[in-house]
Design a protein around this motif. Structure first.
Motif, PDB file in Angstrom:
ATOM      1  N   ASN A 140      51.894  41.816  38.626  1.00 26.37           N
ATOM      2  CA  ASN A 140      51.426  43.172  38.740  1.00 26.37           C
ATOM      3  C   ASN A 140      50.920  43.567  37.315  1.00 26.37           C
ATOM      4  O   ASN A 140      49.766  44.017  37.299  1.00 26.37           O
ATOM      5  N   ASN A 153      47.868  41.745  36.362  1.00 22.09           N
ATOM      6  CA  ASN A 153      46.706  42.000  37.232  1.00 22.09           C
ATOM      7  C   ASN A 153      46.198  43.466  36.660  1.00 22.09           C
ATOM      8  O   ASN A 153      44.804  43.841  36.560  1.00 22.09           O
ATOM      9  N   GLN A 154      46.946  44.404  36.456  1.00 20.36           N
ATOM     10  CA  GLN A 154      46.523  45.758  36.068  1.00 20.36           C
ATOM     11  C   GLN A 154      45.840  45.541  34.782  1.00 20.36           C
ATOM     12  O   GLN A 154      44.741  46.287  34.664  1.00 20.36           O
ATOM     13  N   LYS A 190      42.346  44.412  35.292  1.00 17.55           N
ATOM     14  CA  LYS A 190      41.533  45.359  35.916  1.00 17.55           C
ATOM     15  C   LYS A 190      40.969  46.087  34.600  1.00 17.55           C
ATOM     16  O   LYS A 190      39.853  46.902  34.770  1.00 17.55           O
ATOM     17  N   PRO A 198      37.506  44.352  32.576  1.00 19.44           N
ATOM     18  CA  PRO A 198      36.685  43.688  33.172  1.00 19.44           C
ATOM     19  C   PRO A 198      35.720  42.407  32.470  1.00 19.44           C
ATOM     20  O   PRO A 198      35.431  41.536  33.324  1.00 19.44           O
ATOM     21  N   THR A 216      38.023  41.196  49.021  1.00 24.61           N
ATOM     22  CA  THR A 216      37.758  41.562  47.801  1.00 24.61           C
ATOM     23  C   THR A 216      38.942  42.657  47.292  1.00 24.61           C
ATOM     24  O   THR A 216      39.042  42.990  46.176  1.00 24.61           O
ATOM     25  N   THR A 217      39.679  43.120  48.312  1.00 25.61           N
ATOM     26  CA  THR A 217      40.737  44.273  48.209  1.00 25.61           C
ATOM     27  C   THR A 217      42.090  43.398  47.932  1.00 25.61           C
ATOM     28  O   THR A 217      43.192  44.062  47.862  1.00 25.61           O
ATOM     29  N   GLN A 264      46.081  40.954  44.029  1.00 24.18           N
ATOM     30  CA  GLN A 264      46.249  40.425  42.708  1.00 24.18           C
ATOM     31  C   GLN A 264      45.027  39.467  42.404  1.00 24.18           C
ATOM     32  O   GLN A 264      45.130  38.573  41.759  1.00 24.18           O
ATOM     33  N   ASP A 293      42.565  40.000  40.341  1.00 26.40           N
ATOM     34  CA  ASP A 293      41.901  39.921  39.025  1.00 26.40           C
ATOM     35  C   ASP A 293      42.943  38.802  38.234  1.00 26.40           C
ATOM     36  O   ASP A 293      42.613  37.800  37.638  1.00 26.40           O
TER      37      ASP A 293
END
Length: 332
Positions: free
Chosen positions: A39, A42-43, A46, A49, A276-277, A280, A282
């Protein structure tokens, strides 16, 4: 299977449910630590980008090497030799999913020994859990289509090694019914794996099992060759669990329309698509570098099936609790 109410955003006229399944990750050590680690990556992605997925480059002698494009990919692949071998040698082939579907195996399909750091990610990454949960949704959905007649036809498009199909058959507890499987894939290695594993289930080529090496873009999207070869309205069930998200919207409409023509009245086509939601996404697409796909919203999925001529009342969607995939049952 008792589906549960879906709590997310979905079109008002969509029949949609949630579902929860037991998974190998549930009681495995270090689940929370691994989730926090992924996570965090992933964050971080985000927040940046513009960062790109890793590259694959060929060296002299034909060996392929992985070239991370940012520090998060470098961190991901450092001290995870099995993960690097998996990404370099197996993705995007169907056998790449084998390690995700069977994370306790000692080796990858191409022979690399599984290391403990890689295994943790194959077990606990949310996308890995999602691969396994969409297979469980498939197994729950197919029950009603292969219990009705003495003989049932099932066509699996882009079947890969057919692990979800064979797991669904194993759990179906058939009462004398025979299921005739047609596995269609462009990867001869995956089809050989499928043949071996089907044989362990008592299915042999020429009897209950047909293997077809076909490119679906060429034979079902750009032409109707596969439709003509298999015959219209021949199967109770068609699944395309792992291919739908690789088509753009125009090709997805054509693919769904033609896949439906393979199905008998009363049957169904079952497809899945990453959302798309996905929690994880990204990490999966820009850190690990899974091959290019078209993640979609539930609204986009509905627009595709409507464009293919399927009314909303003929479609049921299930989104497992992990939130990675939507599995769409399209009834004929």
């Amino acid at each position: 299977m008792n589906w549960q109410p879906f709590r997310g955003n979905a079109p008002a006229n969509m029949t949609i449910y949630s579902a929860a399944f037991p998974d190998v990750s549930d009681q495995w050590p270090m689940k929370d630590d691994t989730a926090r680690e992924i996570n965090a990556l992933n964050q971080a992605l985000k927040a940046e980008p513009a960062l790109l997925p890793p590259l694959l480059e060929s060296e002299e002698g034909g060996q392929t090497v992985l070239i991370p494009q940012h520090r998060y990919s470098e961190q991901a692949y450092r001290n995870r030799p099995a993960l690097a071998a998996w990404r370099t040698r197996l993705v995007p082939s169907a056998l790449a999913l084998f390690a995700v579907q069977n994370p306790l195996e000692e080796r990858l399909p191409e022979g690399t020994k599984m290391d403990s750091e890689s295994r943790r990610w194959f077990i606990h990454a949310n996308d890995a859990i999602g691969i396994r949960s969409r297979a469980k949704v498939l197994a729950a959905m197919v029950e009603k289509y292969i219990h009705n007649d003495i003989e049932n036809g099932w066509i699996s498009l882009a079947s890969g090694a057919a692990i979800p199909v064979l797991e669904a058959l194993r759990s179906a507890k058939l009462d004398g019914q025979q299921v005739f499987l047609s596995l269609v894939d462009n990867d001869p290695v995956a089809l050989r794996w499928a043949e071996t594993m089907a044989a362990q289930e008592g299915l042999t080529v020429g009897e209950q099992l047909t293997l077809l090496r076909r490119n679906l873009v060429h034979t079902l999207v750009r032409s109707e060759d596969l439709l003509l070869e298999l015959g219209e309205h021949q199967a109770e069930l068609v699944d395309a669990l792992g291919i739908f998200e690789y088509f753009n919207d125009v090709d997805a409409v054509i693919f769904l329309r033609r896949a439906l023509r393979l199905v008998k009245p009363g049957g169904a086509v079952i497809v899945s698509n990453m959302l798309t939601t996905s929690p994880q996404i990204d990490f999966a697409l820009r850190c690990i570098g899974w091959s290019h796909i078209f993640p979609r919203t539930l609204q986009q999925l509905q627009e595709i099936h409507i464009a293919a001529g399927v009314p909303v009342e003929n479609v049921t969607v299930v989104v497992p609790k992990d939130g990675v995939y939507a599995v769409m049952e399209v009834r004929v």
